[in-house]
Design a protein around this motif. Structure first.
Motif, PDB file in Angstrom:
ATOM      1  N   ASP A 128      -0.089   3.996  -7.560  1.00 51.88           N
ATOM      2  CA  ASP A 128      -0.378   3.338  -8.835  1.00 51.88           C
ATOM      3  C   ASP A 128       0.665   2.271  -9.154  1.00 51.88           C
ATOM      4  O   ASP A 128       0.345   1.174  -9.617  1.00 51.88           O
ATOM      5  N   LEU A 129       1.932   2.607  -8.909  1.00 50.80           N
ATOM      6  CA  LEU A 129       3.014   1.659  -9.139  1.00 50.80           C
ATOM      7  C   LEU A 129       2.823   0.406  -8.300  1.00 50.80           C
ATOM      8  O   LEU A 129       2.940  -0.724  -8.797  1.00 50.80           O
ATOM      9  N   LEU A 130       2.508   0.576  -7.019  1.00 46.59           N
ATOM     10  CA  LEU A 130       2.343  -0.559  -6.112  1.00 46.59           C
ATOM     11  C   LEU A 130       1.156  -1.428  -6.526  1.00 46.59           C
ATOM     12  O   LEU A 130       1.228  -2.663  -6.454  1.00 46.59           O
ATOM     13  N   ARG A 131       0.073  -0.793  -6.950  1.00 42.60           N
ATOM     14  CA  ARG A 131      -1.075  -1.584  -7.410  1.00 42.60           C
ATOM     15  C   ARG A 131      -0.701  -2.433  -8.617  1.00 42.60           C
ATOM     16  O   ARG A 131      -1.079  -3.605  -8.720  1.00 42.60           O
ATOM     17  N   GLY A 132       0.054  -1.847  -9.552  1.00 36.41           N
ATOM     18  CA  GLY A 132       0.467  -2.603 -10.734  1.00 36.41           C
ATOM     19  C   GLY A 132       1.384  -3.762 -10.390  1.00 36.41           C
ATOM     20  O   GLY A 132       1.251  -4.855 -10.948  1.00 36.41           O
ATOM     21  N   ILE A 133       2.331  -3.549  -9.486  1.00 38.05           N
ATOM     22  CA  ILE A 133       3.256  -4.614  -9.084  1.00 38.05           C
ATOM     23  C   ILE A 133       2.496  -5.759  -8.433  1.00 38.05           C
ATOM     24  O   ILE A 133       2.731  -6.931  -8.730  1.00 38.05           O
ATOM     25  N   ARG A 134       1.570  -5.423  -7.562  1.00 47.78           N
ATOM     26  CA  ARG A 134       0.782  -6.471  -6.903  1.00 47.78           C
ATOM     27  C   ARG A 134      -0.046  -7.255  -7.914  1.00 47.78           C
ATOM     28  O   ARG A 134      -0.127  -8.487  -7.858  1.00 47.78           O
ATOM     29  N   ARG A 135      -0.642  -6.556  -8.862  1.00 47.76           N
ATOM     30  CA  ARG A 135      -1.483  -7.217  -9.858  1.00 47.76           C
ATOM     31  C   ARG A 135      -0.668  -8.184 -10.712  1.00 47.76           C
ATOM     32  O   ARG A 135      -1.110  -9.299 -11.008  1.00 47.76           O
ATOM     33  N   ARG A 136       0.568  -7.793 -11.058  1.00 52.69           N
ATOM     34  CA  ARG A 136       1.388  -8.632 -11.934  1.00 52.69           C
ATOM     35  C   ARG A 136       2.123  -9.748 -11.196  1.00 52.69           C
ATOM     36  O   ARG A 136       2.342 -10.818 -11.763  1.00 52.69           O
ATOM     37  N   SER A 137       2.503  -9.496  -9.937  1.00 53.51           N
ATOM     38  CA  SER A 137       3.370 -10.451  -9.238  1.00 53.51           C
ATOM     39  C   SER A 137       2.647 -11.344  -8.240  1.00 53.51           C
ATOM     40  O   SER A 137       3.144 -12.412  -7.889  1.00 53.51           O
ATOM     41  N   GLY A 138       1.486 -10.904  -7.756  1.00 55.50           N
ATOM     42  CA  GLY A 138       0.791 -11.682  -6.741  1.00 55.50           C
ATOM     43  C   GLY A 138       1.382 -11.558  -5.352  1.00 55.50           C
ATOM     44  O   GLY A 138       1.056 -12.343  -4.460  1.00 55.50           O
ATOM     45  N   ILE A 139       2.235 -10.565  -5.124  1.00 55.82           N
ATOM     46  CA  ILE A 139       2.824 -10.342  -3.820  1.00 55.82           C
ATOM     47  C   ILE A 139       1.761  -9.834  -2.850  1.00 55.82           C
ATOM     48  O   ILE A 139       0.791  -9.187  -3.252  1.00 55.82           O
ATOM     49  N   GLY A 140       1.917 -10.145  -1.561  1.00 57.91           N
ATOM     50  CA  GLY A 140       1.022  -9.625  -0.539  1.00 57.91           C
ATOM     51  C   GLY A 140       1.560  -8.336   0.046  1.00 57.91           C
ATOM     52  O   GLY A 140       2.774  -8.160   0.180  1.00 57.91           O
ATOM     53  N   TYR A 141       0.660  -7.405   0.398  1.00 61.40           N
ATOM     54  CA  TYR A 141       1.052  -6.121   0.971  1.00 61.40           C
ATOM     55  C   TYR A 141       0.502  -5.972   2.388  1.00 61.40           C
ATOM     56  O   TYR A 141      -0.666  -6.282   2.654  1.00 61.40           O
ATOM     57  N   LEU A 142       1.351  -5.460   3.284  1.00 59.02           N
ATOM     58  CA  LEU A 142       0.912  -4.907   4.560  1.00 59.02           C
ATOM     59  C   LEU A 142       1.207  -3.417   4.498  1.00 59.02           C
ATOM     60  O   LEU A 142       2.375  -3.016   4.483  1.00 59.02           O
ATOM     61  N   PHE A 143       0.186  -2.599   4.427  1.00 63.94           N
ATOM     62  CA  PHE A 143       0.360  -1.172   4.222  1.00 63.94           C
ATOM     63  C   PHE A 143       0.051  -0.455   5.537  1.00 63.94           C
ATOM     64  O   PHE A 143      -1.084  -0.379   5.975  1.00 63.94           O
ATOM     65  N   VAL A 144       1.093   0.065   6.184  1.00 58.09           N
ATOM     66  CA  VAL A 144       0.951   0.739   7.475  1.00 58.09           C
ATOM     67  C   VAL A 144       0.774   2.225   7.235  1.00 58.09           C
ATOM     68  O   VAL A 144       1.605   2.860   6.575  1.00 58.09           O
ATOM     69  N   THR A 145      -0.297   2.807   7.767  1.00 57.21           N
ATOM     70  CA  THR A 145      -0.548   4.221   7.515  1.00 57.21           C
ATOM     71  C   THR A 145      -1.422   4.821   8.605  1.00 57.21           C
ATOM     72  O   THR A 145      -2.200   4.114   9.261  1.00 57.21           O
ATOM     73  N   HIS A 146      -1.282   6.120   8.805  1.00 48.92           N
ATOM     74  CA  HIS A 146      -2.206   6.862   9.656  1.00 48.92           C
ATOM     75  C   HIS A 146      -3.271   7.538   8.802  1.00 48.92           C
ATOM     76  O   HIS A 146      -4.193   8.157   9.331  1.00 48.92           O
ATOM     77  N   ASP A 147      -3.157   7.401   7.482  1.00 47.34           N
ATOM     78  CA  ASP A 147      -3.936   8.191   6.528  1.00 47.34           C
ATOM     79  C   ASP A 147      -5.006   7.323   5.863  1.00 47.34           C
ATOM     80  O   ASP A 147      -4.729   6.559   4.944  1.00 47.34           O
ATOM     81  N   LEU A 148      -6.242   7.469   6.323  1.00 48.74           N
ATOM     82  CA  LEU A 148      -7.325   6.658   5.769  1.00 48.74           C
ATOM     83  C   LEU A 148      -7.665   7.025   4.335  1.00 48.74           C
ATOM     84  O   LEU A 148      -8.342   6.265   3.649  1.00 48.74           O
ATOM     85  N   ALA A 149      -7.188   8.182   3.872  1.00 47.14           N
ATOM     86  CA  ALA A 149      -7.480   8.578   2.496  1.00 47.14           C
ATOM     87  C   ALA A 149      -6.836   7.640   1.490  1.00 47.14           C
ATOM     88  O   ALA A 149      -7.291   7.542   0.353  1.00 47.14           O
ATOM     89  N   VAL A 150      -5.768   6.949   1.872  1.00 50.94           N
ATOM     90  CA  VAL A 150      -5.093   6.065   0.921  1.00 50.94           C
ATOM     91  C   VAL A 150      -5.583   4.621   1.014  1.00 50.94           C
ATOM     92  O   VAL A 150      -5.325   3.818   0.112  1.00 50.94           O
ATOM     93  N   VAL A 151      -6.268   4.283   2.100  1.00 50.76           N
ATOM     94  CA  VAL A 151      -6.553   2.876   2.384  1.00 50.76           C
ATOM     95  C   VAL A 151      -7.405   2.229   1.308  1.00 50.76           C
ATOM     96  O   VAL A 151      -7.135   1.116   0.856  1.00 50.76           O
ATOM     97  N   ARG A 152      -8.448   2.926   0.879  1.00 52.05           N
ATOM     98  CA  ARG A 152      -9.350   2.343  -0.118  1.00 52.05           C
ATOM     99  C   ARG A 152      -8.630   2.062  -1.435  1.00 52.05           C
ATOM    100  O   ARG A 152      -9.041   1.199  -2.209  1.00 52.05           O
ATOM    101  N   HIS A 153      -7.538   2.772  -1.686  1.00 52.26           N
ATOM    102  CA  HIS A 153      -6.816   2.646  -2.945  1.00 52.26           C
ATOM    103  C   HIS A 153      -5.752   1.554  -2.921  1.00 52.26           C
ATOM    104  O   HIS A 153      -5.219   1.198  -3.964  1.00 52.26           O
ATOM    105  N   VAL A 154      -5.411   1.038  -1.729  1.00 52.18           N
ATOM    106  CA  VAL A 154      -4.295   0.085  -1.663  1.00 52.18           C
ATOM    107  C   VAL A 154      -4.652  -1.239  -1.014  1.00 52.18           C
ATOM    108  O   VAL A 154      -3.878  -2.188  -1.108  1.00 52.18           O
ATOM    109  N   ALA A 155      -5.798  -1.333  -0.351  1.00 50.85           N
ATOM    110  CA  ALA A 155      -6.036  -2.506   0.495  1.00 50.85           C
ATOM    111  C   ALA A 155      -7.386  -3.162   0.223  1.00 50.85           C
ATOM    112  O   ALA A 155      -8.345  -2.519  -0.208  1.00 50.85           O
ATOM    113  N   ASP A 156      -7.431  -4.468   0.523  1.00 50.52           N
ATOM    114  CA  ASP A 156      -8.683  -5.220   0.505  1.00 50.52           C
ATOM    115  C   ASP A 156      -9.319  -5.233   1.892  1.00 50.52           C
ATOM    116  O   ASP A 156     -10.535  -5.203   2.029  1.00 50.52           O
ATOM    117  N   GLU A 157      -8.464  -5.338   2.910  1.00 53.16           N
ATOM    118  CA  GLU A 157      -8.898  -5.414   4.304  1.00 53.16           C
ATOM    119  C   GLU A 157      -8.200  -4.316   5.093  1.00 53.16           C
ATOM    120  O   GLU A 157      -7.130  -3.833   4.708  1.00 53.16           O
TER     121      GLU A 157
END
Length: 285
Positions: A194-223
C-alpha cells in the motif's frame, strides 16, 4: 523532482538484448523490456530464473556481457567514467533489497543513515538535510521515535520503510524492488505494498518489482515479464498475462498460487522484530 534535463531518444527505461554468462552458465539470455516513465513492471520467475541478475545489471552491480540499457535515451551500458558519473547513475536507479536488516548499517541510526545519503548525493546544508530527512520519514510512515533508533530496535516492516526512504532520498527515476516484501509477515507485506502504491501515485516514480510471488503482481504492476532460465517466456499487461496466460510455464506459476486465505504479499517468514510484538501503529500508512 530534481531531474528536468531532456535527452534524445525514448523516455523511460529501455532494455534491449541483455545477456550475462558465468562460465558455461547463461544467467540472462537476450532479455528486453521497456518501463515507461512512472510505470510499474513486475519481473517474475522461480529462483534461478535470472530476474535478480537482470536488475543487478541495471543498477550497475553486475556488468552485462551484451545488450544495452538506456534511461531517457542515455546509454548506461558502458562503464561509468569517474566518480561523478557513477554517483549520477546511482541517483537515477535505486534498489531496495529483500532483507532490510542486512542492507542497513547496524551502528547507524535512521537519521544518520538518511543524512549520509543526502551528504553524498546533494549539496544541502545541515539544516536542509534535517528537514529533508523529516520529509522522507513522513513519506514512508515513520516518526521521531524511529528516527533515533538503530536497525535492531525496529520491526522488519519498519526497517524496509527505512530502506525505501533511503532509496527515495536521491529522487530516482526508477526504483528496483528485489523481493522487497518476501521476508515480511503477510499483514506487513500488505502495508508495504500500500505504501509503495501511494508513493508511486504521488511521485510518478517508475517501479521494477522483482518477485517469485504472482499473488502480489496484480497489486503492484501494470505489466509483467515472465522469466525462466534467463529467457523471457511471456510478457504483457498484467490482467492479460494473469487471466489468460499463453505459456505453459506461466500457467504453472499461476497454479502454484494459493487460492484461499491469501493476503496480497505472500506467505510471511519473519516476525515483527521480537516475540509477541505487533506492528507499531505509526508504521501503518
Amino acid at each position: 523532482m530534481r531531474h528536468t534535463e531532456t535527452h534524445a531518444g525514448p523516455k523511460g527505461l529501455v532494455v534491449d538484448g541483455l545477456r550475462k554468462r558465468y562460465g558455461a552458465h547463461t544467467a540472462v539470455d537476450g532479455v528486453s523490456f521497456t518501463l515507461p516513465p512512472g510505470g510499474s513492471l513486475a519481473i517474475v520467475g522461480e529462483s534461478g530464473s535470472g530476474k535478480t541478475t537482470t536488475v543487478r545489471m541495471l543498477v550497475g552491480l553486475e556488468r552485462a556481457d551484451g545488450g544495452t540499457v538506456r534511461l531517457d535515451g542515455r546509454d548506461r551500458s558502458a562503464r561509468a567514467r569517474g566518480r561523478a558519473e557513477r554517483l549520477a547513475r546511482a541517483r537515477e536507479i535505486q534498489m531496495v533489497f529483500q532483507d532490510p536488516y542486512l542492507s542497513l548499517d547496524p551502528r547507524v541510526s535512521v537519521n544518520g543513515c538518511l543524512d549520509e545519503v543526502l551528504r553524498l548525493h546533494t549539496g544541502l546544508d545541515a539544516a536542509a538535510r534535517t528537514a529533508r530527512v523529516g520529509e522522507l520519514l513522513d513519506q514512508v510512515g515513520l516518526g521521531a521515535r524511529e528516527a533515533v533508533s538503530l536497525p535492531r530496535g525496529l520491526s522488519g516492516g519498519q526497517r524496509q520503510r527505512v530502506a525505501i526512504a533511503r532509496a527515495l532520498a536521491v529522487e530516482p527515476r526508477v526504483l528496483v524492488l528485489d523481493e522487497a516484501v518476501a521476508a515480511l509477515d503477510v499483514s506487513i507485506q500488505a502495508q508495504i505494498l500500500d505504501l509503495l502504491r501511494g508513493i508511486r501515485r504521488r511521485s510518478g516514480i517508475g517501479y521494477l518489482f522483482v518477485t517469485h510471488d504472482l499473488a502480489v503482481v496484480r497489486h503492484v504492476a501494470d505489466e509483467v515479464l515472465v522469466l525462466k532460465s534467463g529467457t523471457v517466456l511471456e510478457s504483457g499487461p498484467v490482467d492479460r498475462v494473469l487471466d489468460a496466460p499463453e505459456h505453459p510455464y506461466t500457467r504453472l506459476l499461476l497454479n502454484s498460487v494459493p487460492r484461499r486465505g491469501r493476503v496480497p504479499g505472500g506467505a510471511g517468514r519473519t516476525g515483527h522484530g521480537g516475540p509477541g510484538r505487533g506492528p507499531d501503529p505509526r508504521s501503518v500508512p
